[in-house]
Scaffold this motif. Structure first.
Motif, PDB file in Angstrom:
ATOM      1  N   UNK A 144       0.865  -1.495   0.371  1.00 31.84           N
ATOM      2  CA  UNK A 144      -0.359  -0.163  -0.114  1.00 31.84           C
ATOM      3  C   UNK A 144       1.095   1.156  -0.173  1.00 31.84           C
ATOM      4  N   UNK A 145       1.649   1.288   0.693  1.00 32.69           N
ATOM      5  CA  UNK A 145       2.807   2.493   0.872  1.00 32.69           C
ATOM      6  C   UNK A 145       3.360   2.229  -0.633  1.00 32.69           C
ATOM      7  N   UNK A 146       3.834   1.905  -0.941  1.00 33.91           N
ATOM      8  CA  UNK A 146       4.290   1.994  -3.002  1.00 33.91           C
ATOM      9  C   UNK A 146       3.426   1.885  -3.462  1.00 33.91           C
ATOM     10  N   UNK A 147       1.658   1.627  -3.365  1.00 36.81           N
ATOM     11  CA  UNK A 147       1.370   2.345  -4.593  1.00 36.81           C
ATOM     12  C   UNK A 147       1.166   3.815  -3.969  1.00 36.81           C
ATOM     13  N   UNK A 148       0.381   4.264  -2.955  1.00 37.13           N
ATOM     14  CA  UNK A 148       0.555   5.697  -2.286  1.00 37.13           C
ATOM     15  C   UNK A 148       1.501   6.367  -2.723  1.00 37.13           C
ATOM     16  N   UNK A 149       3.198   6.163  -2.737  1.00 37.32           N
ATOM     17  CA  UNK A 149       3.693   7.012  -3.218  1.00 37.32           C
ATOM     18  C   UNK A 149       3.736   7.217  -5.002  1.00 37.32           C
ATOM     19  N   UNK A 150       3.277   5.950  -5.122  1.00 32.58           N
ATOM     20  CA  UNK A 150       2.961   6.372  -7.053  1.00 32.58           C
ATOM     21  C   UNK A 150       2.005   7.627  -6.974  1.00 32.58           C
ATOM     22  N   UNK A 151       0.002   6.929  -6.794  1.00 30.93           N
ATOM     23  CA  UNK A 151      -0.188   7.761  -6.939  1.00 30.93           C
ATOM     24  C   UNK A 151      -0.083   9.363  -6.321  1.00 30.93           C
ATOM     25  N   UNK A 152       0.581   9.335  -4.786  1.00 33.62           N
ATOM     26  CA  UNK A 152       0.554  10.800  -4.495  1.00 33.62           C
ATOM     27  C   UNK A 152       1.558  11.762  -5.699  1.00 33.62           C
ATOM     28  N   UNK A 153       2.991  10.802  -6.119  1.00 31.55           N
ATOM     29  CA  UNK A 153       4.266  11.746  -6.998  1.00 31.55           C
ATOM     30  C   UNK A 153       2.486  12.116  -8.494  1.00 31.55           C
ATOM     31  N   UNK A 154       1.874  11.909  -8.698  1.00 38.38           N
ATOM     32  CA  UNK A 154       0.942  11.567  -9.738  1.00 38.38           C
ATOM     33  C   UNK A 154      -0.076  13.137  -8.928  1.00 38.38           C
ATOM     34  N   UNK A 155       0.245  13.435  -7.984  1.00 40.47           N
ATOM     35  CA  UNK A 155      -1.038  13.715  -7.149  1.00 40.47           C
ATOM     36  C   UNK A 155      -2.136  13.832  -7.420  1.00 40.47           C
ATOM     37  N   UNK A 156      -2.763  12.332  -7.439  1.00 42.80           N
ATOM     38  CA  UNK A 156      -3.549  11.550  -6.570  1.00 42.80           C
ATOM     39  C   UNK A 156      -3.768  11.101  -5.807  1.00 42.80           C
TER      40      UNK A 156
END
Length: 521
Positions: A144-156
């Motif tokens: 989940x942390x990996x996914x959150x890092x990606x999504x937050x970088x995409x401003x999602x």
């Protein structure tokens, strides 16, 4: 979307998470109270949570997000996708090995976390069993942390901020429906909470997948040994792991402090671990809604500004974040110090949660409240170093603060028992935040914008007025032995909280503070 709107979105979703978390704690308090078995569950749940904070949301996120944001800013989405694939491959292999070992050594982990549970053989054995059930939770949350890092970088920001609600919903279901069902089967009801944790972890990971698919960033995990070797050799993986080493040490310091405090609490009066846990749940409202929300939004932006060598924007981002921290954290700290008992009584004083539990949880909450400003400010100041890929400085500071915190424990715990542990954490956080601030200023990374002295006086004056109102509200009603019914008590507290917020912000406006400046940033 502006930074303020992004932070507000994350904060609102975090509020939903904390409200459902509070419902979860309320149900646990009324169903199980504070006993050896609730201590056992809290210890068992704390073990995978400790590893989650240590690896997933701690060292990994601190190292991964700045590298990810830098690669995307410089090399584009294709290179970023390749980095995510390689990182995910290494992470999955590491998690499988960690979970297997963790389940095997659960008795040693429980003993290291809370050897005082040995005083109650049932409590210790229950903690070991629940640790084994819940240990794979660390695997879910790392992904989940990996996914959150990606999504937050995409401003999602929405999905990562909302997913904790699913854990709370699963645990609410476990306390409300699972515990009676387990009891009817002749199984200890508290074990239903462990099942709820695992269900919540699976749900949190599941909702990330559609969000990653929509931006074309669902990782491809290599399951062959050759894939692992290739992933390990990737320069991005090496960079993340290199940054993780000092980050791991820094996060370890905070978790070692938590470990020591849990160990000490397990040797105090029965229920001490639970009282601290209940107080921590209330303290997490402002720290998560303010600190975590700002940290999540600021870290990718700070890393991008650093990658573009835009020092002016970098400093402006930190200044905006710190002003919001002072604006919102100071009145929250005042509320925890002056209105703690009504909060605890209204939210927890039901069923098995006794008047003594209210008093003991209140003192712990006030201890945390003394350092709330520092606890929130760290969430903004530390990313200022992480975005510069300087993790060593926060680590050095954290080590010294750990030693200072334990020295304070020697003074506070004999006098204040479990509340002394909370007070030491709060005061240690204040020292940590001040040290980080001084470090950023001395490096020239942060240059405070004009107007801080006037702003600070406006906030302090409004907070003093707020303190007077809340102290009067706390003393004018017998919140513990309230005779008007639960709904009336909740309604009265809600009215006071809304009135307090209006009083604070009206006082700020009358003092000349323009709140619109925070929205425009």
């Amino acid at each position: 979307m502006s930074l303020f709107k992004s932070a507000s979105l994350v904060s609102l979703l975090t509020l939903a998470s904390r409200i459902t978390g509070l419902v979860r704690e309320l149900l646990m308090a009324s169903t199980f109270g504070a006993s050896a078995l609730t201590d056992a569950f809290n210890v068992a749940f704390r073990i995978p949570n400790l590893l989650r904070r240590l690896f997933a949301e701690g060292a990994f996120s601190q190292a991964f997000v700045p590298v990810l944001a830098g690669v995307r800013a410089k090399d584009g989405d294709d290179a970023t996708r390749e980095l995510v694939n390689q990182i995910a491959t290494v992470l999955v292999w590491a998690l499988v090995a960690t979970c297997v070992v963790g389940v095997a050594i659960s008795p040693m982990l429980v003993w290291a976390m809370a050897s005082g549970l040995k005083q109650s053989p049932q409590g210790f054995e229950s903690a070991v069993l629940m640790t084994r059930w819940m240990f794979p939770y660390i695997g879910f949350m790392s992904l989940v942390a990996l996914s959150a890092g990606v999504l937050n970088t995409w401003k999602k920001f929405a999905v990562p901020a909302a997913t904790p609600v699913l854990l709370n919903v699963a645990m609410i279901g476990a306390a409300w429906l699972g515990a009676p069902w387990f009891q009817s089967l002749g199984i200890e009801p508290i074990y239903a909470m462990a099942a709820g944790v695992m269900l919540g972890g699976a749900l949190q990971l599941g909702v990330q997948i559609p969000a990653l698919l929509r931006i074309g960033m669902l990782p491809r995990v290599g399951l062959r040994w050759s894939s692992l070797r290739a992933a390990w050799a990737h320069p991005g993986t090496r960079r993340v792991t290199t940054l993780m080493l000092p980050a791991l040490l820094g996060v370890s310091v905070a978790q070692i402090s938590l470990l020591i405090n849990t160990q000490i609490a397990s040797h105090l009066a029965t229920g001490s671990v639970s009282w601290l846990s209940y107080a921590d749940r209330l303290m997490e409202f402002p720290t998560a809604m303010l600190g975590v929300a700002l940290g999540v939004v600021l870290l990718p932006q700070l890393a991008a500004a650093r990658a573009a060598d835009d020092g002016e924007r970098y400093s402006a981002l930190l200044d905006w974040g710190l002003r919001l921290v002072v604006l919102l954290a100071v009145p929250c700290a005042v509320a925890l110090l002056t209105f703690a008992k009504p909060l605890v009584a209204v939210l927890y004083h039901y069923g098995a949660f006794s008047e003594r539990d209210v008093a003991q949880t209140t003192t712990a909450l006030m201890g945390y409240g003394a350092g709330l400003l520092g606890l929130v400010a760290i969430k903004v100041l530390a990313p200022g170093f992480y975005a510069r890929q300087d993790i060593r400085t926060p680590v050095k500071i954290a080590i010294v603060v750990l030693l200072l915190t334990q020295a304070m424990n020697l003074v506070f715990v004999p006098r204040l028992a479990h509340a002394g542990l909370a007070l030491a954490i709060g005061l240690g956080a204040m020292v940590n935040a001040l040290w980080l601030l001084i470090g950023l200023v001395r490096r020239g990374a942060y240059r405070p914008a004009p107007g801080w002295a006037r702003f600070a006086m406006q906030v302090l004056a409004a907070s003093a007025l707020l303190a007077v109102f809340l102290m009067w509200s706390a003393g004018s009603v017998n919140w513990v032995a309230f005779e008007g019914g639960a709904l009336l008590r909740v309604g009265l507290m809600a009215a006071i909280v809304v009135g307090a917020a209006l009083l604070y912000f009206v006082a700020l406006v009358l003092s000349g503070l323009k709140l619109r400046q925070f929205v425009r940033k």
